[in-house]
Design a protein around this motif. Structure first.
Motif, PDB file in Angstrom:
ATOM      1  N   PRO A 126      50.994 106.237  17.066  1.00 34.51           N
ATOM      2  CA  PRO A 126      52.131 107.160  17.150  1.00 34.51           C
ATOM      3  C   PRO A 126      51.977 108.378  16.238  1.00 34.51           C
ATOM      4  O   PRO A 126      52.296 109.502  16.638  1.00 34.51           O
ATOM      5  CB  PRO A 126      53.316 106.286  16.727  1.00 34.51           C
ATOM      6  CG  PRO A 126      52.921 104.896  17.117  1.00 34.51           C
ATOM      7  CD  PRO A 126      51.435 104.835  16.850  1.00 34.51           C
ATOM      8  N   SER A 127      51.483 108.162  15.018  1.00 31.55           N
ATOM      9  CA  SER A 127      51.318 109.297  14.094  1.00 31.55           C
ATOM     10  C   SER A 127      50.259 110.267  14.609  1.00 31.55           C
ATOM     11  O   SER A 127      50.413 111.489  14.505  1.00 31.55           O
ATOM     12  CB  SER A 127      50.954 108.788  12.699  1.00 31.55           C
ATOM     13  OG  SER A 127      49.759 108.016  12.736  1.00 31.55           O
ATOM     14  N   GLU A 130      51.806 112.241  17.645  1.00 32.75           N
ATOM     15  CA  GLU A 130      52.770 113.271  17.244  1.00 32.75           C
ATOM     16  C   GLU A 130      52.063 114.460  16.604  1.00 32.75           C
ATOM     17  O   GLU A 130      52.450 115.611  16.827  1.00 32.75           O
ATOM     18  CB  GLU A 130      53.806 112.674  16.299  1.00 32.75           C
ATOM     19  CG  GLU A 130      54.765 111.722  16.990  1.00 32.75           C
ATOM     20  CD  GLU A 130      55.970 111.364  16.128  1.00 32.75           C
ATOM     21  OE1 GLU A 130      56.232 112.098  15.145  1.00 32.75           O
ATOM     22  OE2 GLU A 130      56.646 110.359  16.427  1.00 32.75           O
ATOM     23  N   GLY A 134      52.659 116.825  19.328  1.00 35.47           N
ATOM     24  CA  GLY A 134      54.037 117.121  18.983  1.00 35.47           C
ATOM     25  C   GLY A 134      54.936 115.965  19.386  1.00 35.47           C
ATOM     26  O   GLY A 134      54.552 115.093  20.161  1.00 35.47           O
ATOM     27  N   ARG A 135      56.132 115.966  18.878  1.00 34.11           N
ATOM     28  CA  ARG A 135      57.080 114.886  19.157  1.00 34.11           C
ATOM     29  C   ARG A 135      57.689 115.100  20.545  1.00 34.11           C
ATOM     30  O   ARG A 135      58.203 116.191  20.837  1.00 34.11           O
ATOM     31  CB  ARG A 135      58.159 114.880  18.084  1.00 34.11           C
ATOM     32  CG  ARG A 135      59.021 113.623  18.038  1.00 34.11           C
ATOM     33  CD  ARG A 135      59.890 113.663  16.794  1.00 34.11           C
ATOM     34  NE  ARG A 135      60.828 112.566  16.750  1.00 34.11           N
ATOM     35  CZ  ARG A 135      60.548 111.358  16.252  1.00 34.11           C
ATOM     36  NH1 ARG A 135      59.339 111.123  15.770  1.00 34.11           N
ATOM     37  NH2 ARG A 135      61.459 110.411  16.231  1.00 34.11           N
ATOM     38  N   GLN A 138      63.129 114.730  19.832  1.00 30.11           N
ATOM     39  CA  GLN A 138      63.465 114.718  18.418  1.00 30.11           C
ATOM     40  C   GLN A 138      64.206 113.453  18.001  1.00 30.11           C
ATOM     41  O   GLN A 138      63.922 112.872  16.957  1.00 30.11           O
ATOM     42  CB  GLN A 138      64.311 115.959  18.067  1.00 30.11           C
ATOM     43  CG  GLN A 138      63.521 117.256  18.115  1.00 30.11           C
ATOM     44  CD  GLN A 138      62.286 117.200  17.220  1.00 30.11           C
ATOM     45  OE1 GLN A 138      62.377 116.875  16.032  1.00 30.11           O
ATOM     46  NE2 GLN A 138      61.121 117.500  17.783  1.00 30.11           N
ATOM     47  N   ASN A 149      60.505 118.303  24.451  1.00 28.25           N
ATOM     48  CA  ASN A 149      59.388 119.116  23.953  1.00 28.25           C
ATOM     49  C   ASN A 149      58.915 120.005  25.107  1.00 28.25           C
ATOM     50  O   ASN A 149      58.344 119.514  26.083  1.00 28.25           O
ATOM     51  CB  ASN A 149      58.255 118.214  23.478  1.00 28.25           C
ATOM     52  CG  ASN A 149      57.061 118.980  22.934  1.00 28.25           C
ATOM     53  OD1 ASN A 149      56.653 119.988  23.486  1.00 28.25           O
ATOM     54  ND2 ASN A 149      56.486 118.477  21.854  1.00 28.25           N
ATOM     55  N   ARG A 204      61.700 104.918  21.321  1.00 31.92           N
ATOM     56  CA  ARG A 204      60.966 104.383  20.180  1.00 31.92           C
ATOM     57  C   ARG A 204      60.440 102.991  20.527  1.00 31.92           C
ATOM     58  O   ARG A 204      60.955 102.321  21.430  1.00 31.92           O
ATOM     59  CB  ARG A 204      61.870 104.307  18.950  1.00 31.92           C
ATOM     60  CG  ARG A 204      63.064 103.387  19.107  1.00 31.92           C
ATOM     61  CD  ARG A 204      64.054 103.568  17.979  1.00 31.92           C
ATOM     62  NE  ARG A 204      65.287 102.780  18.180  1.00 31.92           N
ATOM     63  CZ  ARG A 204      66.427 103.035  17.573  1.00 31.92           C
ATOM     64  NH1 ARG A 204      66.515 104.057  16.728  1.00 31.92           N
ATOM     65  NH2 ARG A 204      67.494 102.291  17.803  1.00 31.92           N
ATOM     66  N   ARG A 211      59.320 104.963  15.585  1.00 30.63           N
ATOM     67  CA  ARG A 211      57.928 105.075  16.039  1.00 30.63           C
ATOM     68  C   ARG A 211      57.895 105.263  17.549  1.00 30.63           C
ATOM     69  O   ARG A 211      58.454 104.473  18.295  1.00 30.63           O
ATOM     70  CB  ARG A 211      57.123 103.836  15.639  1.00 30.63           C
ATOM     71  CG  ARG A 211      56.808 103.791  14.147  1.00 30.63           C
ATOM     72  CD  ARG A 211      56.209 102.451  13.758  1.00 30.63           C
ATOM     73  NE  ARG A 211      54.963 102.153  14.444  1.00 30.63           N
ATOM     74  CZ  ARG A 211      53.762 102.604  14.084  1.00 30.63           C
ATOM     75  NH1 ARG A 211      53.657 103.405  13.029  1.00 30.63           N
ATOM     76  NH2 ARG A 211      52.684 102.266  14.756  1.00 30.63           N
ATOM     77  N   THR A 212      57.223 106.331  17.986  1.00 28.32           N
ATOM     78  CA  THR A 212      57.204 106.666  19.403  1.00 28.32           C
ATOM     79  C   THR A 212      56.233 105.782  20.185  1.00 28.32           C
ATOM     80  O   THR A 212      55.090 105.580  19.783  1.00 28.32           O
ATOM     81  CB  THR A 212      56.791 108.138  19.602  1.00 28.32           C
ATOM     82  OG1 THR A 212      55.655 108.426  18.782  1.00 28.32           O
ATOM     83  CG2 THR A 212      57.917 109.066  19.249  1.00 28.32           C
ATOM     84  N   SER A 216      56.137 107.298  25.783  1.00 26.71           N
ATOM     85  CA  SER A 216      56.962 108.477  25.518  1.00 26.71           C
ATOM     86  C   SER A 216      56.217 109.778  25.791  1.00 26.71           C
ATOM     87  O   SER A 216      56.837 110.820  26.025  1.00 26.71           O
ATOM     88  CB  SER A 216      57.440 108.475  24.060  1.00 26.71           C
ATOM     89  OG  SER A 216      58.212 107.339  23.770  1.00 26.71           O
ATOM     90  N   PHE A 217      54.889 109.734  25.767  1.00 26.12           N
ATOM     91  CA  PHE A 217      54.075 110.934  25.941  1.00 26.12           C
ATOM     92  C   PHE A 217      53.539 111.072  27.369  1.00 26.12           C
ATOM     93  O   PHE A 217      52.792 112.002  27.661  1.00 26.12           O
ATOM     94  CB  PHE A 217      52.902 110.907  24.961  1.00 26.12           C
ATOM     95  CG  PHE A 217      53.298 110.979  23.518  1.00 26.12           C
ATOM     96  CD1 PHE A 217      53.371 112.201  22.857  1.00 26.12           C
ATOM     97  CD2 PHE A 217      53.608 109.831  22.813  1.00 26.12           C
ATOM     98  CE1 PHE A 217      53.739 112.278  21.527  1.00 26.12           C
ATOM     99  CE2 PHE A 217      53.976 109.888  21.476  1.00 26.12           C
ATOM    100  CZ  PHE A 217      54.051 111.116  20.829  1.00 26.12           C
TER     101      PHE A 217
END
Length: 283
Positions: A126-127, A130, A134-135, A138, A149, A204, A211-212, A216-217
């Motif tokens: 996840p880090s 992001e 990008g996230r 939000q 986004n 999350r 934590r995404t 989510s992406f």
């Protein structure tokens, strides 16, 4: 060790060795040499049957050892009955005519070498995601919500991809097309039985505060065979998913079967593939 124990152990060891040799010879030559995508679904079914026979032989050996320990040697020989029978031996699959293994694609099997299924690939954390993209939103919750986004939304596509409809980022969707195209070419019957449990879901990770999830992406998809959802964190999966996993691995996708909490219906784009797409200007 008593003579009868030695004889029984020797018989089982020889049988296991012969089955192991069978596994080796059944595995396609280029798989053994290069680790490429498996395309012989019939061979995979036979390999799974042989693995089950190995497990059965080990169980028989353990049972015989217990019986010998608890009885006199002659009594053990006289009273011993094999737990297996000819009727329980898996029948060989014919190699011509109609596909007689259709029902096996959805069958549940143990995941052999589970921790090594993503060899050479790295999970995009996840880090990392992001920082890289990008996230996607939000404020996250446990529910699926829309992306906010704008850059990611521009790449988001809803489209029929082979047997399923998905919502993913354009590079991931194109990559999924490649996977399914190769699956269809190699095994039309398996291709026709692929179903999905979802793709994009901006939320999350459950059990965390912020934590995404990779979903989510728009970089992950959940798949199953015949619409039957795979059991979560049980170390097992549908046989058809083990075949699909080879094609996904070749395309740079990570299989959730290798996660600490096994999630074998889940496939996601690896960090290496994302970095490759960035270098190619695709993402």
């Amino acid at each position: 060790m008593k003579p009868v124990q030695i004889v029984i152990a020797a018989i089982v060891v020889i049988a296991v060795a012969l089955i192991g040799f069978g596994l080796w010879t059944l595995w396609p030559e280029r798989e053994r040499q290069q680790g490429g995508s498996a395309v012989d679904s019939l061979a995979r079914i036979e390999i799974e049957n042989l693995q089950q026979q190995i497990a059965g032989l080990q169980e028989q050996l353990d049972a015989m050892q217990l019986e010998i320990d608890g009885l006199g040697m002659m009594d053990a020989i006289a009273s011993y009955e094999s737990p297996g029978s000819a009727d329980e031996t898996p029948a060989p699959f014919p190699r011509d005519g109609e596909n007689t293994i259709l029902g096996d694609y959805a069958s549940v099997v143990l995941i052999a070498g589970r921790r090594d299924v993503n060899r050479g690939l790295t999970v995009a954390s996840p880090s990392f995601l992001e920082g890289f993209l990008g996230r996607p939103r939000q404020v996250l919750s446990d529910d699926c919500e829309p992306m906010d986004n704008p850059k990611l939304k521009e790449m988001l596509i809803v489209e029929q991809v082979g047997p399923i409809k998905v919502q993913m980022l354009r590079p991931a969707l194109d990559s999924l097309k490649e996977v399914f195209g190769k699956v269809r070419e190699a095994d039309q019957d398996l291709y026709d039985r692929i179903s999905t449990a979802g793709s994009l879901c901006v939320r999350r990770i459950r059990g965390t505060t912020d934590r995404t999830s990779t979903h989510s992406f728009g970089l992950a998809v959940d798949l199953n065979i015949d619409g039957h959802l795979d059991g979560f964190a049980d170390g097992k999966t549908q046989l058809g998913l083990t075949i699909l996993a080879d094609f996904f691995h070749a395309e740079g996708w990570v299989w959730g079967a290798g996660f600490s909490r096994e999630d074998s219906m889940h496939f996601e784009v690896s960090r290496q593939q994302l970095e490759r797409w960035r270098a190619e200007g695709k993402i």
